[in-house]
Design an enzyme around this catalytic site. Structure first.
Site, PDB file in Angstrom:
ATOM      1  N   SER A   8      35.791  49.604  47.296  1.00 48.97           N
ATOM      2  CA  SER A   8      35.540  48.380  46.545  1.00 48.97           C
ATOM      3  C   SER A   8      35.411  47.191  47.472  1.00 48.97           C
ATOM      4  O   SER A   8      36.050  47.145  48.544  1.00 48.97           O
ATOM      5  CB  SER A   8      36.719  48.160  45.593  1.00 48.97           C
ATOM      6  OG  SER A   8      36.703  46.843  45.093  1.00 48.97           O
ATOM      7  N   TYR A  39      46.260  47.588  43.971  1.00 49.54           N
ATOM      8  CA  TYR A  39      45.025  48.351  43.734  1.00 49.54           C
ATOM      9  C   TYR A  39      44.130  48.289  44.980  1.00 49.54           C
ATOM     10  O   TYR A  39      43.651  49.316  45.477  1.00 49.54           O
ATOM     11  CB  TYR A  39      44.270  47.810  42.507  1.00 49.54           C
ATOM     12  CG  TYR A  39      42.836  48.297  42.459  1.00 49.54           C
ATOM     13  CD1 TYR A  39      42.551  49.626  42.160  1.00 49.54           C
ATOM     14  CD2 TYR A  39      41.767  47.437  42.756  1.00 49.54           C
ATOM     15  CE1 TYR A  39      41.233  50.091  42.149  1.00 49.54           C
ATOM     16  CE2 TYR A  39      40.457  47.895  42.747  1.00 49.54           C
ATOM     17  CZ  TYR A  39      40.192  49.217  42.447  1.00 49.54           C
ATOM     18  OH  TYR A  39      38.901  49.680  42.451  1.00 49.54           O
ATOM     19  N   LYS A  54      42.694  51.285  47.918  1.00 43.30           N
ATOM     20  CA  LYS A  54      41.334  51.533  48.418  1.00 43.30           C
ATOM     21  C   LYS A  54      41.322  51.409  49.939  1.00 43.30           C
ATOM     22  O   LYS A  54      40.729  52.210  50.642  1.00 43.30           O
ATOM     23  CB  LYS A  54      40.342  50.534  47.794  1.00 43.30           C
ATOM     24  CG  LYS A  54      40.162  50.727  46.286  1.00 43.30           C
ATOM     25  CD  LYS A  54      39.564  52.076  45.988  1.00 43.30           C
ATOM     26  CE  LYS A  54      39.493  52.391  44.526  1.00 43.30           C
ATOM     27  NZ  LYS A  54      39.153  53.793  44.233  1.00 43.30           N
TER      28      LYS A  54
HETATM   29  P1  NAD Z   1      37.029  54.667  35.162  1.00 43.11           P
HETATM   30  O1  NAD Z   1      38.445  54.389  34.863  1.00 43.11           O
HETATM   31  O2  NAD Z   1      36.046  54.570  34.057  1.00 43.11           O
HETATM   32  O3  NAD Z   1      36.881  56.103  35.850  1.00 43.11           O
HETATM   33  C1  NAD Z   1      37.901  56.654  36.657  1.00 43.11           C
HETATM   34  C2  NAD Z   1      38.159  58.044  36.120  1.00 43.11           C
HETATM   35  O4  NAD Z   1      39.159  58.674  36.920  1.00 43.11           O
HETATM   36  C3  NAD Z   1      38.662  58.043  34.681  1.00 43.11           C
HETATM   37  O5  NAD Z   1      37.879  58.924  33.926  1.00 43.11           O
HETATM   38  C4  NAD Z   1      40.111  58.553  34.798  1.00 43.11           C
HETATM   39  O6  NAD Z   1      40.498  59.306  33.661  1.00 43.11           O
HETATM   40  C5  NAD Z   1      40.031  59.398  36.055  1.00 43.11           C
HETATM   41  N1  NAD Z   1      41.288  59.572  36.799  1.00 43.11           N
HETATM   42  C6  NAD Z   1      42.154  58.619  37.233  1.00 43.11           C
HETATM   43  N2  NAD Z   1      43.153  59.196  37.924  1.00 43.11           N
HETATM   44  C7  NAD Z   1      42.901  60.531  37.944  1.00 43.11           C
HETATM   45  C8  NAD Z   1      43.566  61.652  38.506  1.00 43.11           C
HETATM   46  N3  NAD Z   1      44.708  61.517  39.184  1.00 43.11           N
HETATM   47  N4  NAD Z   1      43.042  62.886  38.321  1.00 43.11           N
HETATM   48  C9  NAD Z   1      41.895  63.046  37.620  1.00 43.11           C
HETATM   49  N5  NAD Z   1      41.222  62.021  37.062  1.00 43.11           N
HETATM   50  C10 NAD Z   1      41.718  60.779  37.231  1.00 43.11           C
HETATM   51  O7  NAD Z   1      36.610  53.697  36.369  1.00 43.11           O
HETATM   52  P2  NAD Z   1      35.174  53.412  36.991  1.00 43.11           P
HETATM   53  O8  NAD Z   1      34.844  51.996  36.708  1.00 43.11           O
HETATM   54  O9  NAD Z   1      34.221  54.483  36.628  1.00 43.11           O
HETATM   55  O10 NAD Z   1      35.556  53.500  38.530  1.00 43.11           O
HETATM   56  C11 NAD Z   1      35.372  54.676  39.300  1.00 43.11           C
HETATM   57  C12 NAD Z   1      35.956  54.444  40.679  1.00 43.11           C
HETATM   58  O11 NAD Z   1      35.299  53.323  41.279  1.00 43.11           O
HETATM   59  C13 NAD Z   1      37.436  54.119  40.689  1.00 43.11           C
HETATM   60  O12 NAD Z   1      38.025  54.736  41.815  1.00 43.11           O
HETATM   61  C14 NAD Z   1      37.469  52.615  40.835  1.00 43.11           C
HETATM   62  O13 NAD Z   1      38.635  52.167  41.456  1.00 43.11           O
HETATM   63  C15 NAD Z   1      36.249  52.374  41.717  1.00 43.11           C
HETATM   64  N6  NAD Z   1      35.680  51.029  41.577  1.00 43.11           N
HETATM   65  C16 NAD Z   1      35.335  50.566  40.335  1.00 43.11           C
HETATM   66  C17 NAD Z   1      34.825  49.276  40.201  1.00 43.11           C
HETATM   67  C18 NAD Z   1      34.468  48.721  38.841  1.00 43.11           C
HETATM   68  O14 NAD Z   1      34.323  47.487  38.734  1.00 43.11           O
HETATM   69  N7  NAD Z   1      34.304  49.527  37.802  1.00 43.11           N
HETATM   70  C19 NAD Z   1      34.641  48.471  41.342  1.00 43.11           C
HETATM   71  C20 NAD Z   1      34.973  48.986  42.586  1.00 43.11           C
HETATM   72  C21 NAD Z   1      35.499  50.287  42.699  1.00 43.11           C
END
Ligand code: NAD
Ligand code: UDP
Length: 337
Positions: free
Chosen positions: A124, A148, A152
Site C-alpha cells: 500500500s 495496519y 504492510k
Molecule cells: P478485502 O477485505 O475486500 O479483501 C481481503 C480478503 O482477505 C477478504 O476476502 C478477507 O476475508 C480475506 N482474509 C483476511 N485475512 C485472511 C486470512 N487470514 N486468511 C484468509 N483470508 C483472509 O480487501 P481489498 O480491498 O480487496 O484488499 C486486498 C488487499 O489489498 C489487502 O491486503 C489490503 O490490505 C490491500 N490494500 C487495499 C487497499 C484498498 O484501498 N482497498 C489499498 C492498499 C492495499
C-alpha cells in the site's frame, strides 16, 4: 498458469480473479470470508463462464495452506489476504500483526516445498508515511503511522529478506494507491461491512439514500480547493496491473516494487463533482474538521510500472464514478441483498 489468490473473494481479489480467468489462467482462491462473501466468486463465474474453486480457510494456518498446495499444482500466488481497517488496527494491533504477518510468513514457508517461487504482494502507498515530496517514487524512504501500515511495511521487509536468502524466489511488491469503482457490469464491486470509512463507498451510500450526507474532512489543506488529494485508480486497472506483474515475475527472480496508481491527484470535491456529473445526482455534503492521521496529498509516480510492466491505468475518473454507482445501484445491500 495456475494462480492461488489468497483473499481472492474480497474487493480487489475478485476483480483480479475475473481478469486472470479472462486471460486464460486457472485461479484457486483461499479466503476465510472474514470480510467477503462467496457470492463475489459465484458472480465472477457468471461473468467469465469459468470457475475459480474457493477453499474457505485461513491463510495463517500452515496446515490449511499446505492442504491447498497438496490439492493443486500452483505456479504463482497473489497474496491479497489481510485485514485492512486502519482505525481497527490502532484499537487491535495484535489482531492485525498476527493475521497479516503470519499469513505472509506461512506462504513463504509452504511455497518452496511445492516449487512455487512467484508471489505478488498487496502492499500500500501507506508505507510511504508522511511528509514526502510528491509524486511518490518506489525508492523514497518509507515509514508508517498506524499498525495496519506497519503490517504492510514489515511484510515487505520479510519478503525482501526471504528473497535475498533464496535466489530462486521472485516477489513483486505492489503499492496500491486508492482503488475505487467496480467491474463495468455492476455484478462485482466493493461491499464494505457497516458504515464505510473510505470516500467512494461513503459517497455511493449517500447517493442511494442510505446515508444522508457526506462529511468532507477538512477544506484547509494546502491543495487547489483545500480538500485532500489522492490518486484514485479504477479497480479493473489495478486488477490488470496484477496480470502484468505476474507476467513480469515469472521471467525473473529477486524483489521488485511497483506503485500502482494513475499519477494524477484528485481532491475530495473533484470526486464529489465528477460523481454528480457522471451519474446525474446530487451529493449533499458538509465541511467538517480534518480526520486525524490524514495527509494533504498522496499520489504516485507511475512511470516504473509503465516502463517495466508495460502497464498503465486506462480508465478515467468519470468511469470510476460511473462504475462505482452502477454497482451500488444494482446491489444496494451488497452481496447479501
Ligand atoms: P478485502 O477485505 O475486500 O479483501 C481481503 C480478503 O482477505 C477478504 O476476502 C478477507 O476475508 C480475506 N482474509 C483476511 N485475512 C485472511 C486470512 N487470514 N486468511 C484468509 N483470508 C483472509 O480487501 P481489498 O480491498 O480487496 O484488499 C486486498 C488487499 O489489498 C489487502 O491486503 C489490503 O490490505 C490491500 N490494500 C487495499 C487497499 C484498498 O484501498 N482497498 C489499498 C492498499 C492495499
Ligand atoms: N474523506 C472524506 N470523507 C469521508 C471519507 C474520506 O472527506 O467520509 C477524504 C479523506 O480525508 C481523504 C480522501 O477522502 O482526503 C480519501 O480517503 P479514504 O479514506 O477513501 O482513503 P485514504 O487515502 O485515507 O486511505
Amino acid at each position: 498458469m495456475r494462480v492461488l489468490l489468497t483473499g481472492g473473494a474480497g474487493y480487489i481479489g475478485s476483480h483480479t480473479a475475473l481478469c486472470l480467468l479472462q486471460a486464460g489462467h486457472d485461479v484457486i482462491v483461499l479466503d476465510n470470508l472474514d470480510n467477503s462473501s462467496p457470492e463475489s466468486l459465484r458472480r465472477v463465474q457468471e461473468l467469465t463462464g469459468k470457475q475459480a474453486p474457493l477453499i474457505v480457510g485461513d491463510c495463517t494456518d500452515e496446515k490449511t495452506v499446505t492442504r491447498v498446495f497438496e490439492q493443486y499444482p500452483i505456479d504463482a500466488v497473489i497474496h491479497f489476504a489481510g485485514l485492512k481497517a486502519v482505525g481497527e488496527s490502532v484499537a487491535k494491533p495484535l489482531k492485525y500483526y498476527q493475521n497479516n504477518l503470519d499469513a505472509t510468513m506461512v506462504l513463504c514457508k509452504v511455497m518452496p516445498k511445492y516449487n512455487c517461487n512467484v508471489l505478488v504482494f498487496s502492499s500500500s502507498a501507506t508505507v510511504y508515511g508522511t511528509n514526502q515530496e510528491m509524486p511518490l517514487r518506489e525508492d523514497f524512504p518509507t515509514g508508517c503511522t498506524n499498525p495496519y501500515g506497519w503490517t504492510k511495511w514489515i511484510s515487505e521487509r520479510i519478503l525482501t529478506d526471504v528473497a535475498a536468502a533464496d535466489p530462486t524466489r521472485s516477489f513483486i511488491l505492489l503499492r496500491y494507491f486508492n482503488p475505487i469503482g467496480a467491474h463495468e457490469s455492476g455484478r462485482i464491486g466493493e461491499d464494505p461491512a457497516g458504515i464505510p470509512n473510505n470516500l467512494m463507498p461513503f459517497i455511493c451510500q449517500v447517493a442511494s439514500g442510505k446515508l444522508d450526507h457526506l462529511r468532507v474532512f477538512g477544506d484547509d489543506y494546502p491543495t487547489r480547493d483545500g480538500t485532500g488529494e489522492r490518486d484514485y485508480i479504477h479497480v479493473m486497472d489495478l486488477a490488470e496491473g496484477h496480470l502484468a506483474a505476474l507476467e513480469y515475475a515469472i521471467k525473473r527472480s529477486g524483489v521488485e516494487i511497483f506503485n500502482l496508481g494513475t499519477g494524477t491527484p484528485y481532491s475530495v470535491l473533484d470526486i464529489v463533482h465528477t460523481f454528480e456529473q457522471a451519474n446525474d445526482l446530487k451529493i449533499p455534503y458538509e465541511i467538517t474538521p480534518r480526520r486525524p492521521g490524514d495527509i494533504a496529498v498522496c499520489y504516485a509516480d507511475a512511470t516504473r510500472a509503465k516502463e517495466l510492466l508495460h502497464w498503465e491505468a486506462k480508465r478515467d475518473l468519470n468511469a470510476m464514478c460511473r462504475d462505482a454507482w452502477n454497482w451500488q445501484k444494482q446491489n444496494p445491500r451488497g452481496y447479501n441483498g
